[in-house]
Design a protein around this motif. Structure first.
Motif, mmCIF file in Angstrom:
data_model
loop_
_atom_site.group_PDB
_atom_site.id
_atom_site.type_symbol
_atom_site.label_atom_id
_atom_site.label_comp_id
_atom_site.label_asym_id
_atom_site.label_seq_id
_atom_site.Cartn_x
_atom_site.Cartn_y
_atom_site.Cartn_z
ATOM 1 N N PHE A 111 25.631 27.373 52.773
ATOM 2 C CA PHE A 111 25.274 27.779 51.482
ATOM 3 C C PHE A 111 26.174 27.145 50.348
ATOM 4 N N ALA A 112 27.474 26.829 50.750
ATOM 5 C CA ALA A 112 28.397 26.199 49.823
ATOM 6 C C ALA A 112 29.168 25.360 50.799
ATOM 7 N N ALA A 113 29.863 24.315 49.932
ATOM 8 C CA ALA A 113 30.849 23.551 50.679
ATOM 9 C C ALA A 113 31.971 23.102 49.639
ATOM 10 N N ALA A 114 33.210 22.630 50.163
ATOM 11 C CA ALA A 114 34.247 22.412 49.264
ATOM 12 C C ALA A 114 34.974 21.070 50.026
ATOM 13 N N ARG A 115 35.171 20.195 49.029
ATOM 14 C CA ARG A 115 35.879 18.832 49.637
ATOM 15 C C ARG A 115 37.342 18.835 49.411
ATOM 16 N N LEU A 116 38.168 18.842 50.521
ATOM 17 C CA LEU A 116 39.578 18.743 50.465
ATOM 18 C C LEU A 116 39.883 17.259 50.045
ATOM 19 N N PRO A 117 41.240 17.317 49.245
ATOM 20 C CA PRO A 117 41.420 15.756 48.986
ATOM 21 C C PRO A 117 42.117 15.056 49.834
ATOM 22 N N VAL A 118 42.242 15.530 51.082
ATOM 23 C CA VAL A 118 42.692 14.777 52.429
ATOM 24 C C VAL A 118 42.403 15.031 53.359
ATOM 25 N N ALA A 119 41.849 14.510 54.330
ATOM 26 C CA ALA A 119 41.374 14.814 55.633
ATOM 27 C C ALA A 119 42.483 14.750 56.753
ATOM 28 N N GLY A 120 42.372 15.246 57.716
ATOM 29 C CA GLY A 120 43.294 15.128 58.881
ATOM 30 C C GLY A 120 44.282 16.323 58.960
ATOM 31 N N GLU B 26 37.023 16.281 55.822
ATOM 32 C CA GLU B 26 37.437 16.792 54.530
ATOM 33 C C GLU B 26 36.600 17.898 53.974
ATOM 34 N N THR B 27 35.549 18.348 54.525
ATOM 35 C CA THR B 27 34.671 19.286 54.132
ATOM 36 C C THR B 27 34.821 20.655 54.730
ATOM 37 N N VAL B 28 35.091 21.767 53.770
ATOM 38 C CA VAL B 28 34.909 23.018 54.531
ATOM 39 C C VAL B 28 33.499 23.445 54.077
ATOM 40 N N HIS B 29 32.782 24.062 55.000
ATOM 41 C CA HIS B 29 31.783 24.724 54.830
ATOM 42 C C HIS B 29 31.669 26.247 54.695
ATOM 43 N N VAL B 30 30.645 26.845 54.025
ATOM 44 C CA VAL B 30 30.639 28.379 53.732
ATOM 45 C C VAL B 30 29.117 28.865 53.992
ATOM 46 N N PHE B 31 28.926 29.636 55.011
ATOM 47 C CA PHE B 31 27.724 29.945 55.334
ATOM 48 C C PHE B 31 27.344 31.699 54.750
ATOM 49 N N ARG B 32 26.139 31.865 54.257
ATOM 50 C CA ARG B 32 25.851 32.906 53.763
ATOM 51 C C ARG B 32 25.146 34.167 54.890
ATOM 52 N N LEU B 33 25.723 34.868 54.939
ATOM 53 C CA LEU B 33 25.048 35.966 55.889
ATOM 54 C C LEU B 33 24.588 37.432 54.959
ATOM 55 N N GLN B 34 23.717 37.989 55.448
ATOM 56 C CA GLN B 34 23.235 39.174 55.065
ATOM 57 C C GLN B 34 24.043 40.323 55.278
ATOM 58 N N GLU B 35 24.290 41.608 54.617
ATOM 59 C CA GLU B 35 25.311 42.419 54.647
ATOM 60 C C GLU B 35 24.861 43.257 55.949
ATOM 61 N N ASP B 36 23.424 43.390 56.190
ATOM 62 C CA ASP B 36 23.170 44.020 57.341
ATOM 63 C C ASP B 36 23.269 43.450 58.638
ATOM 64 N N GLU B 37 22.870 44.034 59.804
ATOM 65 C CA GLU B 37 23.035 43.391 61.058
ATOM 66 C C GLU B 37 21.772 42.726 61.422
ATOM 67 N N ALA B 38 20.729 42.765 60.405
ATOM 68 C CA ALA B 38 19.228 42.281 60.923
ATOM 69 C C ALA B 38 19.528 40.730 60.609
ATOM 70 N N PRO B 39 18.646 39.858 61.344
ATOM 71 C CA PRO B 39 18.554 38.362 61.178
ATOM 72 C C PRO B 39 18.093 38.249 59.770
ATOM 73 N N PRO B 40 18.644 37.080 59.223
ATOM 74 C CA PRO B 40 17.913 36.776 57.837
ATOM 75 C C PRO B 40 16.781 36.292 57.536
ATOM 76 N N GLU B 41 16.051 36.811 56.527
ATOM 77 C CA GLU B 41 14.651 36.333 56.293
ATOM 78 C C GLU B 41 14.577 34.955 56.055
ATOM 79 N N PRO B 42 13.459 34.261 56.400
ATOM 80 C CA PRO B 42 13.264 32.679 56.111
ATOM 81 C C PRO B 42 13.614 32.444 54.780
#
Length: 455
Positions: A305-314, A253-269
């Motif tokens: 970075f963020a998450a949303a919960r759906l009313p119903v899973a499956g 039931e969970t949708v995950h959102v990950f944040r990326l940097q706009e450039d191609e370099a790996p993110p800073e810690p």
């Protein structure tokens, strides 16, 4: 949705409908038991049905080319046949039959890709001629493939193995193999390209780790851990148009959102958190060279970075991250015929707030009717329309309507494909190509035609 034998594409699940966002997430397509439907997203977090074919044909696959009139569909009754239409004119431009069931169709402004279980067919979008066929691909019963939306980096990604997570990258313009990437130890479950065509997101059947690679450099840019409690089935990966976010849906039931940097370099810690997790992160940073590589990799993986919960899973779900009236939104469409609109906090992330809950199709259009489990105050029902084909505004379009596409000349077919592939102007804007959008012009100093003569 009632699928063909063995069919299980990324926008569907057995007993539901096919749903998919277009390439720039400005509209949504749905395939139902009565035909196919096109929906436009509105600035007030709403959705408007702009077309319904009402053909009576059970549609299992449908894709729209950006905001153009070009639509590709596959029906349950003819799962080996691809039909290409100009939906505004109500004309079928052409159709192609293949040796096996069509499992996926992907479009960009240059190419159309048809995916079968053991082959990929590459068409030129301008005349629909087959340019190349990739034969004897590893068994791919789910039709897993991804086509870059960008014509400058027009790459196709598909599984290179049915035993491990190997990705084959093929250049659909120059028609040659670009590179091979070892993305995961277990077989692939999801693939997605960024809008620029330079980043590829991957997930495996284990569903715990999501990776982002630079293509064609094959450099791993990001690695995210979706969860540690259990393995899940990833249904969809989707980059935002700006490339700053990556959304993932699964059978939970969970949708995950990950944040990326706009450039191609790996993110800073990021700054270490309090508690034992923060202590472990600090330990990894200080002594990464002394830990076994697998342990260091797990501890260094980013989290959602963020998450949303759906009313119903499956229900199988597809996601999109976009801006609505300049505000970030997470959109989730499900095979139950629903569209959920969540607010995404670009500064702090966290739990996404449900803003609107739309029911896209009436129960009669669901292949397997489901009883609602109660509706929130945000719930809305779309006012459904039944469009007849638009009236022909010229003799050429009128001559083509109702005509067998096989009787078209190559010139006629190319003309129709070119007209259908042209993007529609945004709703409510001026079209500089249409003289009806502008007042009549007159020479400077001359009187208007309807002005009274001077005395």
């Amino acid at each position: 949705m009632s699928l063909g034998a063995g069919q299980n594409t990324e926008g569907t699940n057995a007993g539901g409908i096919f749903v998919q966002f277009n390439q720039d997430c400005t509209s949504l397509v749905a395939g139902s038991s009565s035909g196919y439907h096109l929906f436009a997203l509105t600035p007030d977090d709403g959705v408007e049905e702009i077309y319904a074919s009402r053909s009576g044909q059970d549609t299992c696959l449908v894709d729209r080319l950006f905001s153009s009139s070009l639509v590709a569909i596959v029906t349950v009754s003819a799962p080996r046949k691809l039909i290409v239409c100009h939906y505004k004119k109500g004309t079928e431009i052409c159709n192609y039959s293949y040796s096996n069931t069509i499992l996926a169709v992907k479009l960009n402004r240059s190419r159309l890709i048809v995916c079968l279980e053991e082959s990929l067919h590459i068409h030129n979008i301008r005349d629909m001629k087959i340019l190349h066929t990739i034969r004897d691909t590893p068994p791919n019963p789910r039709g897993l493939c991804a086509l870059s939306p960008c014509v400058d980096h027009c790459y196709v990604a598909y599984p290179g193995s049915s035993a491990v997570g190997e990705v084959q990258i093929f250049d659909a313009v120059h028609l040659n193999a670009k590179c091979v990437m070892s993305a995961h130890e277990s077989p692939l479950a999801a693939l997605a390209w960024s809008m620029c065509g330079r980043r590829l997101a991957t997930a495996s059947e284990r569903g715990t780790v999501i990776r982002v690679f630079a293509v064609p450099e094959r450099t791993r840019l990001y690695e995210f851990r979706r969860g540690v409690k259990r393995c899940v089935s990833i249904a969809c990966l989707a980059f935002s148009a700006c490339g700053a976010y990556l959304a993932a849906t699964s059978n939970t039931e969970t949708v995950h959102v990950f944040r990326l940097q706009e450039d191609e370099a790996p993110p800073e810690p990021e700054p270490a958190e309090a508690g034992w997790v923060g202590w472990l992160q600090q330990a990894v940073a200080a002594g990464a060279g002394y830990l076994p590589a697998p342990v260091a990799d797990v501890l260094a993986q980013g989290r959602a970075f963020a998450a949303a919960r759906l009313p119903v899973a499956g229900h199988r779900a597809v996601a999109a991250v976009t801006n609505v009236a300049r505000a970030p939104r997470l959109l989730v469409a499900t095979s139950a015929g629903e569209l959920l609109v969540f607010a995404l906090d670009a500064a702090d992330g966290g739990e996404c707030t449900l803003l609107r809950h739309h029911h896209l199709l009436p129960p009669a259009d669901h292949r397997q009717q489901q009883q609602p489990q109660g509706e929130s105050p945000h719930t809305s029902h779309i006012s459904h329309i039944s469009h007849a084909p638009a009236a022909a505004n010229n003799s050429y379009a009128g001559a083509l309507r109702g005509r067998d596409p096989s009787q078209m000349t190559e010139s006629e077919r190319a003309c129709e494909l070119g007209a259908a592939a042209e993007g529609s102007p945004p709703r409510g804007s001026f079209d500089v190509r249409d003289p009806r959008h502008f007042p009549p012009m007159r020479p400077a100093g001359s009187a208007p035609a309807d002005a009274a003569p001077a005395h």
